[in-house]
Scaffold this active site. Sequence first.
Site, PDB file in Angstrom:
ATOM      1  N   ASP A 149       0.839  -1.197   0.000  1.00 55.44           N
ATOM      2  CA  ASP A 149       0.000   0.000   0.000  1.00 55.44           C
ATOM      3  C   ASP A 149       0.881   1.257   0.000  1.00 55.44           C
ATOM      4  O   ASP A 149       0.676   2.174   0.794  1.00 55.44           O
ATOM      5  CB  ASP A 149      -0.959  -0.003   1.198  1.00 55.44           C
ATOM      6  CG  ASP A 149      -2.020   1.095   1.088  1.00 55.44           C
ATOM      7  OD1 ASP A 149      -2.274   1.563  -0.039  1.00 55.44           O
ATOM      8  OD2 ASP A 149      -2.569   1.494   2.131  1.00 55.44           O
ATOM      9  N   HIS A 192      -2.846   0.440  11.848  1.00 52.82           N
ATOM     10  CA  HIS A 192      -2.634  -0.965  11.474  1.00 52.82           C
ATOM     11  C   HIS A 192      -1.152  -1.249  11.300  1.00 52.82           C
ATOM     12  O   HIS A 192      -0.345  -0.325  11.189  1.00 52.82           O
ATOM     13  CB  HIS A 192      -3.371  -1.275  10.174  1.00 52.82           C
ATOM     14  CG  HIS A 192      -3.222  -0.212   9.126  1.00 52.82           C
ATOM     15  ND1 HIS A 192      -4.169   0.769   8.919  1.00 52.82           N
ATOM     16  CD2 HIS A 192      -2.229   0.063   8.248  1.00 52.82           C
ATOM     17  CE1 HIS A 192      -3.775   1.578   7.954  1.00 52.82           C
ATOM     18  NE2 HIS A 192      -2.586   1.184   7.527  1.00 52.82           N
ATOM     19  N   GLN A 260      -3.217  -5.382   5.774  1.00 57.19           N
ATOM     20  CA  GLN A 260      -3.097  -4.311   6.770  1.00 57.19           C
ATOM     21  C   GLN A 260      -4.036  -4.618   7.927  1.00 57.19           C
ATOM     22  O   GLN A 260      -5.248  -4.446   7.817  1.00 57.19           O
ATOM     23  CB  GLN A 260      -3.423  -2.950   6.129  1.00 57.19           C
ATOM     24  CG  GLN A 260      -2.352  -2.492   5.152  1.00 57.19           C
ATOM     25  CD  GLN A 260      -2.796  -1.334   4.289  1.00 57.19           C
ATOM     26  OE1 GLN A 260      -3.773  -1.444   3.541  1.00 57.19           O
ATOM     27  NE2 GLN A 260      -2.095  -0.208   4.364  1.00 57.19           N
ATOM     28  N   ARG A 290       2.707  12.799  10.880  1.00 54.85           N
ATOM     29  CA  ARG A 290       1.426  12.728  10.170  1.00 54.85           C
ATOM     30  C   ARG A 290       0.671  11.504  10.658  1.00 54.85           C
ATOM     31  O   ARG A 290       1.067  10.370  10.411  1.00 54.85           O
ATOM     32  CB  ARG A 290       1.680  12.616   8.668  1.00 54.85           C
ATOM     33  CG  ARG A 290       0.434  12.399   7.815  1.00 54.85           C
ATOM     34  CD  ARG A 290       0.858  12.036   6.408  1.00 54.85           C
ATOM     35  NE  ARG A 290      -0.232  11.777   5.491  1.00 54.85           N
ATOM     36  CZ  ARG A 290      -0.884  10.606   5.393  1.00 54.85           C
ATOM     37  NH1 ARG A 290      -0.600   9.599   6.184  1.00 54.85           N
ATOM     38  NH2 ARG A 290      -1.828  10.453   4.484  1.00 54.85           N
ATOM     39  N   ASP A 292      -1.736   8.870  10.419  1.00 51.12           N
ATOM     40  CA  ASP A 292      -2.419   8.285   9.268  1.00 51.12           C
ATOM     41  C   ASP A 292      -3.768   7.692   9.676  1.00 51.12           C
ATOM     42  O   ASP A 292      -3.873   7.024  10.700  1.00 51.12           O
ATOM     43  CB  ASP A 292      -1.513   7.169   8.717  1.00 51.12           C
ATOM     44  CG  ASP A 292      -2.090   6.509   7.491  1.00 51.12           C
ATOM     45  OD1 ASP A 292      -2.261   7.208   6.483  1.00 51.12           O
ATOM     46  OD2 ASP A 292      -2.367   5.292   7.538  1.00 51.12           O
ATOM     47  N   GLU A 334      -4.604  13.240   9.403  1.00 45.59           N
ATOM     48  CA  GLU A 334      -5.052  12.814   8.075  1.00 45.59           C
ATOM     49  C   GLU A 334      -6.431  12.196   8.231  1.00 45.59           C
ATOM     50  O   GLU A 334      -6.576  11.014   8.513  1.00 45.59           O
ATOM     51  CB  GLU A 334      -4.090  11.794   7.447  1.00 45.59           C
ATOM     52  CG  GLU A 334      -4.402  11.540   5.976  1.00 45.59           C
ATOM     53  CD  GLU A 334      -5.000  10.162   5.652  1.00 45.59           C
ATOM     54  OE1 GLU A 334      -5.493  10.001   4.524  1.00 45.59           O
ATOM     55  OE2 GLU A 334      -5.003   9.267   6.503  1.00 45.59           O
ATOM     56  N   HIS A 398      -0.799  11.863  -2.567  1.00 44.31           N
ATOM     57  CA  HIS A 398      -0.590  10.535  -3.132  1.00 44.31           C
ATOM     58  C   HIS A 398      -1.884   9.733  -3.189  1.00 44.31           C
ATOM     59  O   HIS A 398      -1.918   8.652  -3.753  1.00 44.31           O
ATOM     60  CB  HIS A 398       0.440   9.788  -2.272  1.00 44.31           C
ATOM     61  CG  HIS A 398      -0.107   9.471  -0.918  1.00 44.31           C
ATOM     62  ND1 HIS A 398      -0.319  10.448   0.039  1.00 44.31           N
ATOM     63  CD2 HIS A 398      -0.539   8.315  -0.372  1.00 44.31           C
ATOM     64  CE1 HIS A 398      -0.847   9.884   1.112  1.00 44.31           C
ATOM     65  NE2 HIS A 398      -0.985   8.589   0.892  1.00 44.31           N
ATOM     66  N   ASP A 399      -2.948  10.221  -2.551  1.00 45.78           N
ATOM     67  CA  ASP A 399      -4.212   9.491  -2.524  1.00 45.78           C
ATOM     68  C   ASP A 399      -5.172  10.019  -3.581  1.00 45.78           C
ATOM     69  O   ASP A 399      -4.936  11.054  -4.203  1.00 45.78           O
ATOM     70  CB  ASP A 399      -4.845   9.570  -1.133  1.00 45.78           C
ATOM     71  CG  ASP A 399      -4.233   8.557  -0.167  1.00 45.78           C
ATOM     72  OD1 ASP A 399      -3.798   7.478  -0.628  1.00 45.78           O
ATOM     73  OD2 ASP A 399      -4.195   8.841   1.045  1.00 45.78           O
ATOM     74  N   ARG A 523      -4.168   4.565  -7.744  1.00 47.39           N
ATOM     75  CA  ARG A 523      -3.444   5.717  -7.183  1.00 47.39           C
ATOM     76  C   ARG A 523      -2.017   5.797  -7.704  1.00 47.39           C
ATOM     77  O   ARG A 523      -1.401   6.860  -7.683  1.00 47.39           O
ATOM     78  CB  ARG A 523      -3.452   5.642  -5.645  1.00 47.39           C
ATOM     79  CG  ARG A 523      -4.825   5.930  -5.039  1.00 47.39           C
ATOM     80  CD  ARG A 523      -4.830   5.739  -3.540  1.00 47.39           C
ATOM     81  NE  ARG A 523      -4.553   4.362  -3.171  1.00 47.39           N
ATOM     82  CZ  ARG A 523      -4.340   3.937  -1.924  1.00 47.39           C
ATOM     83  NH1 ARG A 523      -4.378   4.800  -0.931  1.00 47.39           N
ATOM     84  NH2 ARG A 523      -4.102   2.667  -1.665  1.00 47.39           N
TER      85      ARG A 523
HETATM   86  C1  GLC Z   1      -3.948   6.740   4.518  1.00 46.66           C
HETATM   87  C2  GLC Z   1      -2.945   6.850   3.401  1.00 46.66           C
HETATM   88  C3  GLC Z   1      -3.341   5.930   2.298  1.00 46.66           C
HETATM   89  C4  GLC Z   1      -3.416   4.532   2.828  1.00 46.66           C
HETATM   90  C5  GLC Z   1      -4.306   4.458   4.050  1.00 46.66           C
HETATM   91  C6  GLC Z   1      -4.102   3.179   4.788  1.00 46.66           C
HETATM   92  O1  GLC Z   1      -5.197   7.154   4.143  1.00 46.66           O
HETATM   93  O2  GLC Z   1      -2.867   8.173   2.966  1.00 46.66           O
HETATM   94  O3  GLC Z   1      -2.422   6.009   1.237  1.00 46.66           O
HETATM   95  O4  GLC Z   1      -3.928   3.681   1.844  1.00 46.66           O
HETATM   96  O5  GLC Z   1      -4.019   5.445   4.985  1.00 46.66           O
HETATM   97  O6  GLC Z   1      -2.902   3.217   5.497  1.00 46.66           O
HETATM   98  C1  GLC Z   2     -10.427   6.767   2.554  1.00 47.66           C
HETATM   99  C2  GLC Z   2      -9.949   7.157   3.871  1.00 47.66           C
HETATM  100  C3  GLC Z   2      -8.673   7.931   3.786  1.00 47.66           C
HETATM  101  C4  GLC Z   2      -7.676   7.254   2.869  1.00 47.66           C
HETATM  102  C5  GLC Z   2      -8.269   6.886   1.585  1.00 47.66           C
HETATM  103  C6  GLC Z   2      -7.322   6.064   0.790  1.00 47.66           C
HETATM  104  O1  GLC Z   2     -10.894   7.875   1.883  1.00 47.66           O
HETATM  105  O2  GLC Z   2     -10.912   7.934   4.560  1.00 47.66           O
HETATM  106  O3  GLC Z   2      -8.131   8.039   5.048  1.00 47.66           O
HETATM  107  O4  GLC Z   2      -6.646   8.118   2.574  1.00 47.66           O
HETATM  108  O5  GLC Z   2      -9.430   6.138   1.800  1.00 47.66           O
HETATM  109  O6  GLC Z   2      -7.858   5.841  -0.466  1.00 47.66           O
END
Ligand code: GLC
Ligand code: GLC
Length: 655
Positions: A149, A192, A260, A290, A292, A334, A398-399, A523
Amino acid sequence: MLTSPSEWHIQQAHCTLTRLRPSLEAAIGKGRDAERFFQRLSHKMPLIFTLLHELYGDQYDFFYHLQNILVSAAQLSRQRSADLKKLDEQRRAAPHWFQSEQMLGAIAYVDLFAGDLNGIKDKLPYFKELGVTYLHLMPLFKAPQSNSDGGYAVSDFRSVNPSLGTMAQLAALAADMRANGISLVLDFVFNHTSDEHEWAQKALNGDLEHQAFYLMYPDRTLPDQYQRTLRDIFPEQAPGAFTYRPEMEKWVWTTFNTFQWDLNYSNPSVFQAMLEEMLFLANQGVEVLRLDAVAFVWKQMGTPCENLPQAHTIIRAFNALASVVAPSMIFKSEAIVHPDDVASYISPQECPISYNPTMMALTWEALATRDVRLLSYAMEHRFALPQGCAWVNYVRSHDDIGWSFADEDAWALGITPFPHRQFLNAFYTGQFEGSFAAGVPFNFNPVTLDMRICGMAASLAGLEAAQAQGNVPYQQLAIKRLLMIHSLIISAGGIPLLYLGDDIAMTNDYSYKDDPAKDNDARWVHRPRFDWARAAQRSDTSTPEGQMYQGLSHLIHLRKATPAFGTGHTAFFDSGNRHVLAYVCDGQVLALANFSEAAQIVSAAVIASHLNATPSYDRVTDALLPAGDVSLAPYQYVWLTKTPEKAIKSRKRIK
Ligand code: GLC
Ligand code: GLC
């Protein structure tokens, strides 16, 4: 939810600290640093006690865990370097250091941007040239070889992925960066671990103590009950929130990908273990952590298991303990959720800084509709933050982009949310007639019809399509769109965060489709290898790279010379023209941004009513304004102030 410590909490906190003092003294030693530790701890102890008691007070062995947690904190405080302790003192004198017009953030993948940690060190001049003061290095920890991921499945929080370098190198890099005025930002992926983490491996081998680090169930009874109220995060690549592991004959809670595993924060040993990992990272020189996926860390039957009160309690407890051990480090949230929930994590006691996903998504919404009303309305009502807090404003990350604006905001303007989101998805996947965008769909959910969007900013803003057609005027429009939306994040109060690659207008990278570890996660289309050959053209303004980079540099330069952008006070208002976004920064600078490819006018009367001094000068073009209404060219943005002395002398005029 928790309020402030009661009389009883204060007494118990005091009594606990007295009882534990000998064990803590044994852990931390003697001397000035130890004294400072105890000063901070006594100050925070009522809060720490209250928060932990709220989470774990009903467990028979609460005091045992409390003791372990505090002893860990003392040990990690002792391990903190003299350099970082000096930084702690400096930041105590200037706790709002991040609220400054000097701040500029950037995000990079270590491997994709520079190969490895040594490469990042070699690229410090590039960051300095851009003006970066905050560098988020994407998860660089040991992780599964194939799909991890993007590093967000961590196998060991204390090891750097061997292909990138070592933890010692990372700590040295952090010190180098600090010496160059750049703060290191790292992820704390605390919801996780990967299934290759030692804890998960022990759990797989039947170790009950480590099985209790995660949430696992012998059959589908409870998972099915939980599942009823859960949102599917990755409905395509990892549907459902539970994964069966035949090794244990158990179902494991996996909110994100199957590999995860969600940690079980109702277990105080998990809190302690993760506190130790966090403080270890703090001691490597991380200045911004950050957090997550903050929304997901607490689970409760019958709820969506997102944004529960205990998630806040956990973050507050981490924050209180970090402020004792590593007081210069701050948390960034985040939370990509409903705007009210995004805001709920932002406070000095929790996360003083946060992504601004609502502004990000609505900026793209306004580009598609050429109508800024929803963006403006949402920001008028939602931009203000508590004292001592700041937004991290960004265009891309990055998302994926999810249309997580508030339905209420849309309804207030007569916009029906569901078809509007369908329109935005059609627009950004280029299916809407006349769309300029080349985005890629992400995780279509056939039940809710929900979908998100991937793509580099340049592709979403039209550059990819224009280049494919060889259409030069359209290329110009795309660059203007890109610069205009960057002008917003650079001037709106908070920390602007650049997604590196956007600085040279890089477009989508479709090569992920050839990699079996990536092809099910779109992504990757916006996670290209940084193209240094194109970056070499950044001074040549006949190229898109040069136009983007030079335009961006100019804006960054102006930001750093404009203290009004540092305060965070940004008042959005209705410009009277639905194509033009308007806001005032710290009462000093009035910004206008035209979100359409047609010329627009904003009336002099509207402007006069929002700025004390009559604005007569545009900082972006360094030109005097003619009297009367303000005319804006397609996608033009202006930063208006009263006329500075030097401009009066040079007597330039806008055409
Ligand atoms: C956060 C990250 C995302 C990841 C997710 C699970 O949202 O920005 O890239 O997939 O967490 O860790
Ligand atoms: C969802 C989650 C966010 C994560 C994203 C990853 O939107 O809320 O935390 O970054 O999925 O795709």
